[in-house]
Design an enzyme around this catalytic site. Structure first.
Site, PDB file in Angstrom:
ATOM      1  CG  ASP A 114      -1.666   1.212   1.470  1.00  0.00           C
ATOM      2  OD1 ASP A 114      -2.388   1.612   0.540  1.00  0.00           O
ATOM      3  OD2 ASP A 114      -1.565   1.799   2.563  1.00  0.00           O
TER       4      ASP A 114
ATOM      5  CG  ASP B 259      -1.330   7.624   0.230  1.00  0.00           C
ATOM      6  OD1 ASP B 259      -0.183   7.968  -0.114  1.00  0.00           O
ATOM      7  OD2 ASP B 259      -2.336   7.809  -0.470  1.00  0.00           O
TER       8      ASP B 259
END
Length: 195
Positions: free
Chosen positions: A20, A22
């Site tokens: 991922d 952020d």
């Protein structure tokens, strides 16, 4: 097609590490609506470099519904990813591919995490074995995504991770395979696992 060829093809698929963006690689700032708000965690590049050295493909997968919501143009995602790859390269690290979903949850697309569309595209395009792979993220949706494709799930406590663990983990139907303080600790764990 001869069965032997199919078996050989299956053996040639590689495990990968899906990250991922952020809250995992970079600080979680809500909707990242300006490039100046992108701040990579200090240990992220070194963690990714160690995965590179181990010859594990590193693929970024990120939901970016701010595009569909009109908070920022799709071109900003490209600019942020160019900045991120430049910063990684300065530390001797790289990602092998980047995928993003620009849709809102109610768009019911196949690519928005925890749906598997981004992982399935990456697996097809890069010869990856999802069942031997790892998904690292700061939300339970990343854990769901990993379990949905048979990969191993790592939740990092950065970003939303610590809060989600404290508030919601008792209700989760399946726990992550590992909980890491940050991406560096997640990389340590991944490198110790059989591939």
């Amino acid at each position: 097609m001869p069965r032997r060829w199919l078996l050989a093809e299956a053996r040639s698929l590689r495990p990968a590490v899906f990250l991922d963006r952020d809250g995992t690689i970079a600080e979680e700032v809500g909707y990242l609506d300006h490039i100046s708000r992108f701040r990579m965690f200090p240990s992220a590049a070194q963690a990714i470099h160690r995965l590179n050295v181990a010859k594990l493909p590193v693929v970024v997968i990120t939901n970016q519904s701010g595009v569909a919501r009109g908070y920022f143009p799709e071109s900003l995602i490209t600019a942020v990813h160019e900045l991120m790859t430049t910063q990684l390269a300065k530390e001797g690290a790289h990602v092998d591919a980047l995928y993003y979903c620009p849709h809102k949850e109610d768009d019911a697309c196949a690519c928005r995490k925890p749906r598997p569309g981004m992982l399935e595209s990456a697996a097809r395009e890069h010869g990856l074995d999802l069942r031997r792979s790892f998904v690292v993220g700061d939300r339970y949706g990343d854990v769901e995504l990993a379990h949905g494709v048979g990969a191993r799930a790592i939740l990092v406590r950065t970003g939303y991770g610590a809060g989600q663990m404290q508030r919601d983990s008792a209700k989760w139907p399946a726990l992550p395979d590992f909980v890491a303080e940050n991406l560096a600790e997640a990389a340590d764990w991944i490198l110790r696992q059989p591939k």
